[in-house]
Structures are given as structure tokens and as C-alpha cells.
Design an enzyme around this catalytic site. Structure first.
Site, PDB file in Angstrom:
ATOM      1  N   GLU A   1      16.389  24.342   3.832  1.00 40.82           N
ATOM      2  CA  GLU A   1      16.396  23.923   2.431  1.00 40.82           C
ATOM      3  C   GLU A   1      17.486  22.872   2.287  1.00 40.82           C
ATOM      4  OE1 GLU A   1      18.291  26.454   3.482  1.00 40.82           O
ATOM      5  OE2 GLU A   1      20.097  25.459   2.761  1.00 40.82           O
TER       6      GLU A   1
ATOM      7  N   SER B   1      35.731  16.320   5.136  1.00 40.01           N
ATOM      8  CA  SER B   1      34.429  16.839   5.588  1.00 40.01           C
ATOM      9  C   SER B   1      33.376  15.762   5.791  1.00 40.01           C
ATOM     10  CB  SER B   1      33.920  17.895   4.603  1.00 40.01           C
ATOM     11  OG  SER B   1      33.909  17.376   3.288  1.00 40.01           O
TER      12      SER B   1
ATOM     13  N   LYS C   1      28.305  18.686   8.884  1.00 40.71           N
ATOM     14  CA  LYS C   1      27.077  19.490   8.901  1.00 40.71           C
ATOM     15  C   LYS C   1      26.414  19.533  10.280  1.00 40.71           C
ATOM     16  CE  LYS C   1      25.746  19.809   4.111  1.00 40.71           C
ATOM     17  NZ  LYS C   1      26.827  19.116   3.362  1.00 40.71           N
TER      18      LYS C   1
HETATM   19  C1  LIG Z   1      27.612  19.670   2.310  1.00 39.26           C
HETATM   20  C2  LIG Z   1      28.964  19.127   2.236  1.00 39.26           C
HETATM   21  C3  LIG Z   1      30.045  19.910   1.776  1.00 39.26           C
HETATM   22  C4  LIG Z   1      29.891  21.295   1.236  1.00 39.26           C
HETATM   23  O1  LIG Z   1      29.425  22.237   2.130  1.00 39.26           O
HETATM   24  P1  LIG Z   1      30.349  23.383   2.720  1.00 39.26           P
HETATM   25  O2  LIG Z   1      29.377  24.328   3.297  1.00 39.26           O
HETATM   26  O3  LIG Z   1      31.148  23.957   1.598  1.00 39.26           O
HETATM   27  O4  LIG Z   1      31.221  22.759   3.745  1.00 39.26           O
HETATM   28  C5  LIG Z   1      31.316  19.350   1.800  1.00 39.26           C
HETATM   29  N1  LIG Z   1      31.512  18.083   2.223  1.00 39.26           N
HETATM   30  C6  LIG Z   1      30.501  17.298   2.652  1.00 39.26           C
HETATM   31  C7  LIG Z   1      30.798  15.914   3.088  1.00 39.26           C
HETATM   32  C8  LIG Z   1      29.196  17.795   2.668  1.00 39.26           C
HETATM   33  O5  LIG Z   1      28.196  17.010   3.086  1.00 39.26           O
END
Ligand SMILES: *Cc1c(COP(=O)(O)O)cnc(C)c1O
Length: 402
Positions: free
Chosen positions: A110, A376, A88
């Protein structure tokens, strides 16, 4: 699509916004186009990505996991190692820097579970700004640690008590605030969603993931991966991973949250089980009933719990360039435990959806093949959730992991 002028990916995307927001969206688009290729802006952003956030992130060969499954080599793109523990920060740094250049003194955002709120608060603190974050009242109770974090970082949290008191109500209030204060305020959106230019802009800021994967795979394997996999909530880590590779021959798979199963109502698999409609300024696939009312979503991971999806994903689904699959909570817990035990890496539950798919793909693949999975985020935030799940379900549902 590089930069769709009207913000349309085929029939998806666009700008479905009230008249009052048109000047703000136009101002944003103008400035984004101006700064995205400007030398100083790029240099400054690169600097923060590198020495503040920790880029480039490693591409890790998960040898133990690959050998256990007996097929392709699995590589993990380690976005979990970034500052804040997830991808993020790539987006919040980019947008906060843009807001600064635009001379917007007030940042609003948000947040659902609080991850995007915290990432926004971090980027704003680093760049000497303050954020105000809208968060559903229920979410502020469930995720009170993230509320403390945002406060400590110098940002203000507005608990939203209307509607279901969750993410979609927080978005509505943030939009209302923006309409009232357009001149002074920058709205920092958390995923590749919303009206044009947000989906393209967030994709571009997150494309650092896919661009690094390309050069890293070239060095490691001298070819592009056979498969690329990422989880899809709003779709930002996925589109950032996929977009630089859409013109390659790699098979690309986005993984949604199938929750208790696609046949139940307890999931958030928008592309796998949704229908077309308009929400939050964009035309895209949505989870809605016959009357067009947005339905409640469920996922074991808060970050995938969104009833819409970025419009570019809807486009790639319909053109069939990208496949969208879904992983159930049970599969996700299995994948979470398997990665933790084989590699000593605790993934975010969101990312464990991508791991679950990689496990399936690897089992059917050859040793000469390669799979890249975007991890992610890290799973420290989810350990308690997993513990609770295992306490409730060990006897009948979750398979024993050897
Ligand atoms: C917020 C988040 C997501 C989902 O958000 P995307 O916009 O789909 O990438 C995925 N993995 C993690 C670790 C997150 O914090």
C-alpha cells in the site's frame, strides 16, 4: 526489546488479525526467524544494500549549521543519499528478498504519497519481481508522477475509490487482497507498524541506520552522541536509528508532525496527542475520537500523515526512554530553508521535522556536545510544496531566514 516472542512491547503491538490471516502471519514469522540470521540471506541483502542502494551512508558534520546555532556539533545521517532518495529502500530490499526466498511470486503493498510504492517497485524490479500497489484514488491524482514511476518500474497501481480514498483505505484494500490470496502473495508493509512480526522485522531492516551511526560516531568522536533525533511517521526511520542506541546514554527524541498546532485538529502527532487503541493489527497510540473512529490527520509532509504509530514507539513513550516532541509546519519550513541555505542540502519535509528539533536542542547545548539527526530523505519531491507555502505565507507567518 530484542525479539518479543508474542510480539508485545509491554501492552503494545501484538497480532490483532482476522482468523484467515493467522496462517500467513505464522508463515511470515517462521521464515523471518529462519532467514534473518542465515549467512546467505545476510550476504545477499548486504550486497544489495551496498552496491544497489548505496550503503553505508555518510555521517556528515554540518559545520555551517552548527556554527550558526552556536552550540553542539550537528551530524547528519545521510539517508537522503540512498537510491530512491530515502531510507525506505532499506526495508523494501529486505522484505522483497525475504519474499523471494519464501517463493512468493506476487508482492502487494500500500502507499500513501507513493514513496513506499516506488521503493517497493524498485526493489522488486532489482530482484526480478513485480509488485501490485494499492493507492487511494485521491493520492493517485495528487501524486501522479509516482504512479508513472511505479508503472515504468513494472508494477501495477490499483486506485482505491472507497472511503476517504487515501492511505487508510489503501491499507484496507491491501489487507483484503492478502486475505483472498494468502498462499501466493507477500504483503510488503511500508513502516514499523501492523501485526507482529512486521514492526520488529521492519525495525531490524532499518537498524542498519543506527548501527552505522554507532561505528561512525566512535570513529569521529570516540563516543556516542549526546542527542539522537529522527522524525516519526509510522516510525521506521526513527526506530531504525534509535533501537541500536536505546542501551546507550544518549538522549533520544522522536519528532512528530504538529501541523497547524497540537491544539488544532490539523496535525498527525499520534504519540503527543493520541490515545491507545487498535488499528491495522496492532495495539498502539492512535488519533481517534471518543467513539474510536480514526480522525483525519494533517501534515505538510505526506510521509508523516498517518493516524497510528509503530508499537515499539508507544512502549518507549510510556517507559520514558524516548521523548516524543512535535514540530509545526511553520517550524518545519524554517528548518527546511535553514538547512538548504547553510549546508546546500535540501531535506525532505519529513526530515525537516527532525532538523527543526535539532535547531531547538542545539541552541540550548554546549559546544562540546554532539547531536546526530537522521536525514530520512531528500527534498526534491517537496520543492513545489514549499514554494506554494511560501507564496501563501511569507507576509505573516514564516520568519525571515538570515
Ligand atoms: C516515508 C518517509 C518517512 C516516514 O516514515 P517512517 O516510517 O516514519 O520512517 C520519513 N521520511 C521520509 C523521507 C519518508 O519518505
Amino acid at each position: 526489546m530484542k525479539y518479543p516472542k508474542d510480539g508485545k512491547f509491554g501492552e503494545f503491538g501484538g497480532k490483532y488479525i482476522p482468523e484467515t490471516l493467522v496462517p500467513a502471519i505464522e508463515e511470515l514469522e517462521e521464515n523471518y526467524l529462519k532467514y534473518k540470521n542465515e549467512k546467505n540471506f545476510k550476504k545477499e541483502l548486504d550486497y544489495y544494500l551496498k552496491v544497489y542502494a548505496g550503503r553505508p551512508t555518510p555521517l556528515y558534520y554540518a559545520k555551517n549549521l552548527s556554527e550558526k546555532l552556536g552550540g553542539a556539533k550537528i551530524y547528519l545521517k545521510r539517508e537522503d543519499l540512498l537510491h530512491g532518495g530515502a531510507h525506505k529502500i532499506n526495508n523494501t530490499l529486505g522484505q522483497a528478498l525475504l519474499a523471494k526466498k519464501m517463493n512468493k511470486k506476487r508482492i502487494i503493498a500500500e502507499t500513501g504519497a507513493g514513496q513506499h510504492g516506488v521503493a517497493t517497485a524498485m526493489a522488486c524490479a532489482a530482484l526480478g519481481m513485480k509488485a501490485e500497489v494499492y493507492m487511494g484514488y485521491k493520492d493517485t491524482i495528487r501524486q501522479k508522477l509516482n504512479v508513472f514511476r511505479m508503472n515504468m518500474l513494472g508494477s501495477k497501481v490499483h486506485p482505491v475509490k472507497s472511503g476517504s480514498q487515501t492511505l487508510k483505505d489503501a491499507i484496507n484494500d491491501a489487507i483484503r487482497d492478502w486475505i483472498t490470496n494468502v498462499e501466493t502473495t507477500y504483503y510488503l508493509l511500508g513502516s514499523a507498524v501492523g501485526p507482529h512480526p512486521y514492526p520488529v522485522m521492519v525495525r531490524d531492516f532499518q537498524s542498519v541506520i543506527g548501527n552505522e551511526i554507532k561505528s561512525q560516531m566512535k570513529k569521529i568522536d570516540n563516543k556516542m552522541p549526546d542527542s539522537v533525533i529522527a522524525c516519526v511517521g509510522g516510525g521506521s526511520n526513527a526506530i531504525g536509528t534509535f533501537y541500536p542506541l536505546v542501551d546507550s546514554n544518549s538522549e533520544i527524541i522522536g519528532v512528530e508532525a504538529a501541523g497547524h498546532g497540537l491544539k488544532t485538529k490539523m496535525h498527525s502527532a499520534t504519540l503527543s496527542a493520541g490515545s491507545k487503541g487498535v488499528l491495522h493489527g496492532m495495539m498502539t497510540y492512535l488519533l481517534q475520537d471518543k467513539e474510536g473512529q480514526i480522525t483525519e490527520t494533517h501534515s505538510i509532509s505526506a510521509g508523516l500523515d498517518y493516524p497510528g504509530v509503530g508499537p515499539e514507539h508507544s512502549y518507549y513513550k510510556d517507559t520514558k526512554r524516548i521523548k516524543y516532541h512535535a514540530a509545526t509546519d511553520v517550524e518545519v519550513i524554517d528548518a527546511f530553508l535553514m538547512l538548504t541555505r547553510t549546508e546546500g542540502i535540501i531535506p525532505a519535509l519529513e526530515s525537516a521535522h527532525a532538523i527543526a528539533e535539532a535547531i531547538k536542542v542545539a541552541r540550548k547545548s554546549k559546544k562540546s556536545e554532539s547531536i546526530v539527526v537522521t536525514l530520512s530523505g531528500r527534498g526534491d519531491k517537496d520543492v513545489e510544496e514549499v514554494q506554494n507555502y511560501l507564496n501563501k505565507n511569507t507576509k505573516n507567518k514564516v520568519k525571515k531566514i538570515q
